[in-house]
Design an enzyme around this catalytic site. Structure first.
Site, PDB file in Angstrom:
ATOM      1  N   TYR A 167       2.852  -3.537  14.509  1.00  0.00           N
ATOM      2  CA  TYR A 167       2.879  -4.743  15.337  1.00  0.00           C
ATOM      3  C   TYR A 167       1.606  -5.575  15.168  1.00  0.00           C
ATOM      4  CZ  TYR A 167       3.084  -7.663  19.549  1.00  0.00           C
ATOM      5  OH  TYR A 167       3.085  -8.715  20.418  1.00  0.00           O
ATOM      6  N   ARG A 168       1.785  -6.816  14.702  1.00  0.00           N
ATOM      7  CA  ARG A 168       0.665  -7.758  14.565  1.00  0.00           C
ATOM      8  C   ARG A 168       1.012  -8.998  15.388  1.00  0.00           C
ATOM      9  NH1 ARG A 168      -0.524  -3.629  12.948  1.00  0.00           N
ATOM     10  NH2 ARG A 168      -1.344  -2.985  10.927  1.00  0.00           N
ATOM     11  N   LYS A 217       2.145   8.442  14.838  1.00  0.00           N
ATOM     12  CA  LYS A 217       0.764   8.654  14.358  1.00  0.00           C
ATOM     13  C   LYS A 217      -0.203   8.266  15.455  1.00  0.00           C
ATOM     14  CE  LYS A 217       2.482   5.912  11.359  1.00  0.00           C
ATOM     15  NZ  LYS A 217       2.525   4.707  10.523  1.00  0.00           N
ATOM     16  N   ALA A 221      -4.743   3.685   6.586  1.00  0.00           N
ATOM     17  CA  ALA A 221      -4.485   5.077   7.021  1.00  0.00           C
ATOM     18  C   ALA A 221      -2.997   5.280   7.319  1.00  0.00           C
ATOM     19  CB  ALA A 221      -5.323   5.418   8.245  1.00  0.00           C
ATOM     20  N   GLY A 222      -2.466   4.405   8.158  1.00  0.00           N
ATOM     21  CA  GLY A 222      -1.055   4.533   8.533  1.00  0.00           C
ATOM     22  C   GLY A 222      -0.125   4.318   7.342  1.00  0.00           C
ATOM     23  N   ASP A 223      -0.478   3.353   6.485  1.00  0.00           N
ATOM     24  CA  ASP A 223       0.360   3.045   5.309  1.00  0.00           C
ATOM     25  C   ASP A 223       0.405   4.241   4.364  1.00  0.00           C
ATOM     26  OD1 ASP A 223       0.342   0.500   6.413  1.00  0.00           O
ATOM     27  OD2 ASP A 223      -1.237  -0.219   5.069  1.00  0.00           O
ATOM     28  N   ASN A 266       0.844  -1.202   0.000  1.00  0.00           N
ATOM     29  CA  ASN A 266       0.000   0.000   0.000  1.00  0.00           C
ATOM     30  C   ASN A 266       0.880   1.254   0.000  1.00  0.00           C
ATOM     31  OD1 ASN A 266      -1.957  -1.932   0.445  1.00  0.00           O
ATOM     32  ND2 ASN A 266      -2.259  -1.436   2.605  1.00  0.00           N
ATOM     33  N   TYR A 314      -6.129 -13.087   2.467  1.00  0.00           N
ATOM     34  CA  TYR A 314      -6.901 -12.794   3.680  1.00  0.00           C
ATOM     35  C   TYR A 314      -8.321 -12.385   3.339  1.00  0.00           C
ATOM     36  CZ  TYR A 314      -6.098  -7.725   3.081  1.00  0.00           C
ATOM     37  OH  TYR A 314      -6.054  -6.442   2.617  1.00  0.00           O
TER      38      TYR A 314
HETATM   39  P1  ADP Z   1      -2.870   3.170  11.608  1.00  0.00           P
HETATM   40  O1  ADP Z   1      -3.600   3.019  10.300  1.00  0.00           O
HETATM   41  O2  ADP Z   1      -1.470   2.683  11.549  1.00  0.00           O
HETATM   42  O3  ADP Z   1      -3.676   2.648  12.777  1.00  0.00           O
HETATM   43  P2  ADP Z   1      -3.556   5.854  12.558  1.00  0.00           P
HETATM   44  O4  ADP Z   1      -4.931   5.404  12.889  1.00  0.00           O
HETATM   45  O5  ADP Z   1      -2.752   6.440  13.640  1.00  0.00           O
HETATM   46  O6  ADP Z   1      -2.673   4.742  11.836  1.00  0.00           O
HETATM   47  O7  ADP Z   1      -3.701   6.917  11.388  1.00  0.00           O
HETATM   48  C1  ADP Z   1      -2.642   7.289  10.559  1.00  0.00           C
HETATM   49  C2  ADP Z   1      -2.937   8.634   9.955  1.00  0.00           C
HETATM   50  O8  ADP Z   1      -4.179   8.610   9.237  1.00  0.00           O
HETATM   51  C3  ADP Z   1      -3.100   9.747  10.965  1.00  0.00           C
HETATM   52  O9  ADP Z   1      -1.873  10.295  11.345  1.00  0.00           O
HETATM   53  C4  ADP Z   1      -3.951  10.730  10.169  1.00  0.00           C
HETATM   54  O10 ADP Z   1      -3.156  11.405   9.225  1.00  0.00           O
HETATM   55  C5  ADP Z   1      -4.884   9.803   9.421  1.00  0.00           C
HETATM   56  N1  ADP Z   1      -6.122   9.523  10.184  1.00  0.00           N
HETATM   57  C6  ADP Z   1      -6.458   8.372  10.811  1.00  0.00           C
HETATM   58  N2  ADP Z   1      -7.683   8.474  11.382  1.00  0.00           N
HETATM   59  C7  ADP Z   1      -8.129   9.716  11.114  1.00  0.00           C
HETATM   60  C8  ADP Z   1      -9.331  10.452  11.404  1.00  0.00           C
HETATM   61  N3  ADP Z   1     -10.320   9.908  12.119  1.00  0.00           N
HETATM   62  N4  ADP Z   1      -9.435  11.721  10.951  1.00  0.00           N
HETATM   63  C9  ADP Z   1      -8.454  12.280  10.223  1.00  0.00           C
HETATM   64  N5  ADP Z   1      -7.305  11.648   9.903  1.00  0.00           N
HETATM   65  C10 ADP Z   1      -7.132  10.393  10.338  1.00  0.00           C
END
Ligand code: ADP
Length: 314
Positions: free
Chosen positions: A173-174, A232, A263-265, A39, A91
């Site tokens: 981490y998984r 993040k 989101a994180g990717d 991703n 998956y």
């Molecule tokens: P992961 O997908 O690794 O769990 P996060 O949930 O911390 O990562 O989200 C990564 C990034 O995605 C955040 O830093 C932000 O930029 C964006 N993001 C995630 N959730 C939201 C949200 N509810 N509103 C706005 N941006 C978000």
């Protein structure tokens, strides 16, 4: 500038709708491809940086399709090895009654697990990777590798960095992928000591290390020698530790969050694409937020290329 992302891409089956067959519900599934480093590679390429994706695939039609999709994104696939008779991991996503998504994996025999394992292939890959400006990998990349291959990759990264290469890492981490949390901590700690840019998610750090506050996460990672640390925290401000200073950068509000998968990717991709093009860490975080905002406004980890390029974030 060229970045190589190392990891695993899987076949994804995601429910689209339920149909009642008269014998209980049946799900209609949409088939696509995803994986954390995959991703990120896709969105870095869309951000205008040369990317190579490094993994192992089989010789089945799904592996062919992965190569076609990577090529369609302009991603270099020349370092992808093919193992005869094998096929990628798979998956399935399930929507649970409480609105959560549950993931089940069939990936134990995935070819990607042999990354850096075979001596001949490893030598060729090391020579190839040495030419990259940046190498990106994640805790998932480490978790699927054999301990011996991990040790080989770590040794390679030491030399690569000594010769001027930069390493970016997301701990992702998984727990299910690791023999134990202790094994995960030991491996992640070793790789963080060879990391220039750590792009971590606080939730994962809490699960892996038991952090109560971000401060302990910052302290541990600066202790590992990470010079550029990004933490993040979903919609909460992103933390940046750089040049001895800690700052918090707001995440713009996204009016309709459709699906936070990826989101994180995608944040990592926006950040790295900007950083590799000479943008400051602060402005790169804004770029990371923008990339993630586009992705969470749509269903699925990879939104169609045309749609992605057409949508300007709010
Ligand atoms: P992961 O997908 O690794 O769990 P996060 O949930 O911390 O990562 O989200 C990564 C990034 O995605 C955040 O830093 C932000 O930029 C964006 N993001 C995630 N959730 C939201 C949200 N509810 N509103 C706005 N941006 C978000």
């Amino acid at each position: 500038m060229k970045l190589a992302a190392l990891g695993e891409v899987m076949v994804e089956l995601a429910p689209q709708a339920s149909v009642d067959s008269g014998q209980g519900g049946k799900a209609l599934l949409a088939q696509s491809y995803a994986g954390d480093t995959y991703n990120t590679a896709v969105y870095i390429a869309r951000g205008g940086v040369d990317v190579s994706y490094v993994t192992l695939l089989g010789d089945d039609p799904y592996s062919e399709e992965v190569l076609t999709r990577l090529a369609g994104e302009g991603i270099d696939t020349s370092a992808i090895a093919r193992l005869p008779g094998r096929c990628p991991g798979l998956y399935m996503i399930q929507n649970t009654p409480d609105g959560e998504r549950y993931f089940t994996y069939w990936r134990g025999e995935a070819p990607a697990r042999e990354l850096f394992a075979d001596a001949t292939r490893r030598e060729a890959l090391a020579a190839y990777l040495q030419e990259m400006d940046c190498i990106y990998l994640s805790g998932i990349t480490l978790a699927i590798m054999t301990p011996e291959a991990r040790a080989e990759l770590l040794t390679f990264l030491e030399g690569y960095r000594a010769r001027g290469g930069r390493v970016a890492f997301d701990s992702n981490y998984r727990p299910r992928l690791w023999a134990s949390a202790d094994t995960a901590r030991a491996a992640v700690a070793e790789f963080l000591q060879q990391t220039d840019m750590a792009l971590l998610t606080f939730e994962d750090e809490q699960a892996l290390w038991g952090d109560k506050r971000p401060g302990s996460c910052v302290k541990r990672n600066t202790g590992f020698g990470v010079s550029e640390l990004v933490i993040k925290r979903g919609a909460e401000p992103v933390l940046l530790q750089f040049d001895g200073e800690l700052s918090a950068i707001d995440v713009p509000r996204v009016s309709s969050v459709v699906d936070t998968t990826g989101a994180g990717d995608s944040f990592n991709a926006g950040y790295l694409a900007a950083r590799l093009q000479g943008t400051s860490p602060e402005a790169s975080i804004a770029a990371g937020n923008r990339c993630a905002a586009r992705v969470i406004g749509h269903r699925g980890a990879i939104i169609p290329r045309a749609e992605y390029l057409a949508v300007e974030p709010e």
